[in-house]
Write a protein that holds these residues in place. Structure first.
Motif, PDB file in Angstrom:
ATOM      1  N   SER A  99      36.398  34.348  47.293  1.00 18.37           N
ATOM      2  CA  SER A  99      37.435  34.827  46.345  1.00 18.37           C
ATOM      3  C   SER A  99      38.609  35.340  46.931  1.00 18.37           C
ATOM      4  N   PHE A 145      37.107  34.762  41.320  1.00 15.44           N
ATOM      5  CA  PHE A 145      35.552  35.541  41.264  1.00 15.44           C
ATOM      6  C   PHE A 145      34.710  34.459  41.793  1.00 15.44           C
ATOM      7  N   ARG A 172      41.081  41.242  38.054  1.00 17.34           N
ATOM      8  CA  ARG A 172      40.065  42.234  38.790  1.00 17.34           C
ATOM      9  C   ARG A 172      39.793  43.534  38.212  1.00 17.34           C
ATOM     10  N   ARG A 173      40.924  43.865  37.331  1.00 21.10           N
ATOM     11  CA  ARG A 173      41.226  45.327  37.168  1.00 21.10           C
ATOM     12  C   ARG A 173      41.090  45.623  35.519  1.00 21.10           C
ATOM     13  N   CYS A 184      36.072  45.609  41.512  1.00 19.75           N
ATOM     14  CA  CYS A 184      35.980  44.861  42.554  1.00 19.75           C
ATOM     15  C   CYS A 184      36.499  45.593  43.792  1.00 19.75           C
ATOM     16  N   ASN A 223      35.168  39.186  44.811  1.00 19.59           N
ATOM     17  CA  ASN A 223      35.285  39.569  43.653  1.00 19.59           C
ATOM     18  C   ASN A 223      34.280  39.159  42.603  1.00 19.59           C
TER      19      ASN A 223
END
Length: 716
Positions: A465, A477, A238-239, A617, A516
């Motif tokens: 998600s 996601f 996510r990052r 996100c 996400n």
């Protein structure tokens, strides 16, 4: 006829349910009795596997030979003479079973996570002999035989052993090698012979229009992708930047002969191309075996077999490894939502609704004329969960994008009243499918760190998600279908009308962090008369290109991971067709080359600028700067990440140049113009802000180019 004669007649007719009770060695009071079916043999000597003679068998009629040997039951090797010829053959009915009680227990319990090592066709060494072990689940069949190149496709030659407790049939055939075509010949519960069935667990298949499975050698690829896999296991997806290039392997490029490129040639061309454009992942439309090209792979009959269209399975392994060594992940579209009803496939596999539901209100898909898996049946549940694990383990793929999740979640999906059956509580939710999706996600995330899943889910089902243990479906996601629909609708409008539809851009930010999200501009948007992304844009040709560039820059500056279907990176003019390659000659035209250059720079900046991806996100990573200027169709926001310089994204979606436009910002000082979709190098008019602006009193004053998006990074 005596009962014994009846049994032999059934055996010779391929209808005896327990051939191991009649054939092979059996201990008895006068020694070990041996029976074999060797048509044409007039004299047979029985040997052990070392070649030692143990006895002799004599013909008793109809190709049956019998006799005794002075040795305990064991694997046997026959030397036969007859009709002027001689031959050697190992007796499959002299070998014991391969599967064991642990397999039976786990199969019955529904918790077997190594089915792809047990069912299907596996080359093994068993009881001193090399050969192929076949196993298939067909609990309602009266008889199952394996047929193939080696036995002239004769269902009477190799009927299998039934493991009655779990409904699995198995047989070990000595001296069968890789590369043999085979199917299963099944007599259903009503005594009727079914069309020959391909192996649900086949690891390799014939090239369509042929439909047989193929015995496959073990995949012994020497993987060199540890660094890639360790990296993804160490990060939170996510990052980090994720920018996906969606590909239909059969039509990205074609060979000079117009045929599909095999995996090695595709690797040589596609992987460097993706690296050059800066995408982090390739996502393939389904590559598992499917009979019909226009289905694009979404109607698969071989979930465990990479399609023969592109060569052998080892070629796909080399592709994935090559992509990983180049720093590119590989995602696969996965289709547990439905399967085709082709006679050689899963439909009524053993003469009953085995993988599907008997009632069409539960088991038939009206949209695609396909069958629906019975997710509540533990064996089907296992079959699909094992398949997700299989692609992660066997081929090191980095993730699965799960197709048509919404159709799985709702019993009334695309159905009218009376065409569906409510759940036990009277609702429309398909809780069996929900539990299957949770189980599949739990399994792949537990067993393969770094692996992630993406749902194509087009409704507002909550927690798609969200982790399964917290009540969600467990995907990493979800495709943001609302973003795609609303923003494309906006960009298709003439600029003079856009002021009345301002919320088609702004509304998505009200839910942008509820899941996400991946922002998809997928194949679904450029087929079936929808045109290409370029032709969706409003205006004359110059404005279409300007709109498309502005749209891409807006999307790459918008929170969420990115996905772009092949051809749209250079503004393909024609809509996509699986029957031809992309129009690569367009890359010689400056306008198209400019779009490709923009996509390359968008990916580079997105990857290298934490503010643009680290909080994709999370709501704190986004802040509106200009949200309500509908009259001028201007949008502006900041992207932020902890401890990183913010980035200001500004879009002017009218063809009017706006001088002296004031935009609030979070910090006074220098803001460097890092991207301008109107730059001349991309095919634009070259209007900009001379590379940098200075903010004071909480705002910057900008020149906004026509139909353009700009990015500014705070540098002071």
């Amino acid at each position: 006829m005596t009962p014994g004669d009846d049994a032999i007649a059934a055996l010779l007719g391929g209808r005896h349910a327990d051939p191991f009770s009649l054939l092979g060695p059996h201990a008895g009071p006068a020694g070990t009795f041996v029976r074999a079916w060797l048509p044409g043999a007039q004299k047979v000597l029985v040997h052990d596997l070392s070649g030692k003679v143990l006895g002799e068998l004599k013909p008793v009629g109809d190709g049956i030979v019998e006799g005794t040997m002075d040795a305990p039951p064991q694997p046997l090797w026959y030397y036969a003479r007859g009709g002027g010829g001689e031959w050697w053959v190992k007796d499959p009915y002299s070998f014991g079973p391969v599967l064991g009680p642990t397999d039976d227990f786990l199969l019955a319990e529904g918790t077997h996570l190594r089915l792809h090592d047990k069912l299907g066709a596996h080359p093994i060494r068993h009881e001193g002999a090399d050969g192929m072990h076949f196993a298939v689940w067909a609990p309602n069949a009266q008889v199952v035989s394996v047929v193939g190149d080696w036995n002239m496709w004769d269902a009477k030659r190799h009927p299998m052993r039934r493991r009655s407790d779990v409904g699995v049939w198995e047989i070990f055939l000595p001296d069968i090698n890789a590369g043999q075509a085979y199917k299963f010949a099944i007599i259903g519960p009503d005594g009727e012979r079914l069309p020959l069935k391909a192996d649900p667990f086949a690891f390799e298949s014939e090239l369509r229009p042929a439909t047989a499975s193929r015995t496959a050698a073990p995949l012994d690829h020497d993987w060199r992708d540890k660094a890639h896999r360790d990296h993804w296991a160490s990060v939170d997806p996510r990052r980090v930047p994720i920018s996906i290039y969606e590909v239909h392997a059969g039509s990205w490029r074609r060979g000079d002969d117009g045929w599909f490129l095999p995996w090695d040639q595709l690797a040589d061309r596609l992987i460097p191309y993706v690296v050059d454009l800066g995408f982090t992942h390739i996502e393939f439309l389904p590559i598992s075996e499917h009979p019909y090209d226009p289905s694009w792979g979404y109607q698969t009959t071989g979930l465990y077999a990479p399609s023969a269209r592109f060569g052998d399975p080892a070629g796909f392994a080399r592709f994935v490894d090559g992509a990983h060594k180049a720093g590119v992940g590989v995602l696969l579209d996965w289709v547990p939502a439905h399967f085709p009803t082709d006679a050689h496939g899963l439909a009524r596999f053993d003469g009953t609704a085995l993988y599907e539901h008997e009632d069409p209100r539960l088991g038939f898909h009206p949209d695609w004329n396909t069958a629906i898996y019975n997710f509540g049946r533990r064996e089907v549940f296992q079959f699909l969960v094992n398949n997700a694990l299989f692609w992660a383990e066997r081929y090191h793929v980095d993730g699965l994008r799960v197709d048509a999740v919404a159709s799985m979640l709702y019993r009334d999906y695309s159905r009218k009243d009376g065409e569906w059956i409510p759940n036990d509580a009277g609702g429309r939710e398909n809780w069996e499918a929900v539990e299957f999706l949770r189980a599949a996600n739990r399994a792949v995330y537990r067993e393969h760190p770094g692996f992630f899943t993406i749902a194509e889910e087009s409704t507002s089902w909550p927690g798609v998600s969200k982790p399964a243990h917290e009540g969600g479906l467990g995907f990493g996601f979800k495709w943001n279908m609302g973003f795609m629909h609303d923003t494309l609708s906006y960009m298709a409008r003439e600029p003079v009308h856009r002021s009345h539809h301002h919320d088609e851009i702004t509304f998505g930010l009200t839910y942008a962090f509820s899941e996400n999200f991946v922002l998809p501009l997928s194949h679904d948007e450029v087929v079936h008369g929808k045109g290409s992304l370029l032709t969706k844009m409003s205006g004359d040709d110059w404005q279409k290109f300007a709109n498309l560039r502005a749209y891409y820059a807006l999307m790459w500056g918008y929170p969420g991971k990115k996905l772009l279907f092949m051809g749209q990176e250079f503004a393909q003019r024609r809509e996509w067709s699986e029957e031809r390659a992309l129009d690569w000659e367009l890359m010689d035209a400056p306008a198209h080359k400019g779009v490709a250059a923009l996509v390359r720079d968008l990916n580079r900046l997105y990857r290298d600028t934490p503010a643009l991806h680290a909080s994709d996100c999370e709501g704190e990573g986004f802040h509106w700067a200009v949200v309500d200027d509908a009259a001028n169709s201007v949008f502006a926001w900041e992207r932020r990440a902890p401890g990183e310089p913010p980035v200001l994204v500004v879009s002017n979606l009218t063809p009017v140049v706006r001088e002296g436009y004031r935009v609030p910002v979070s910090a006074d000082g220098a803001w460097r113009e890092v991207l301008n979709s109107d730059a001349a190098v991309y095919g634009g008019s070259g209007i900009g802000n001379l590379g940098e602006v200075t903010a004071s009193d909480g705002a910057v004053v900008l020149t906004l180019p026509p139909l353009a998006t700009m990015w500014f990074e705070f540098t002071a």
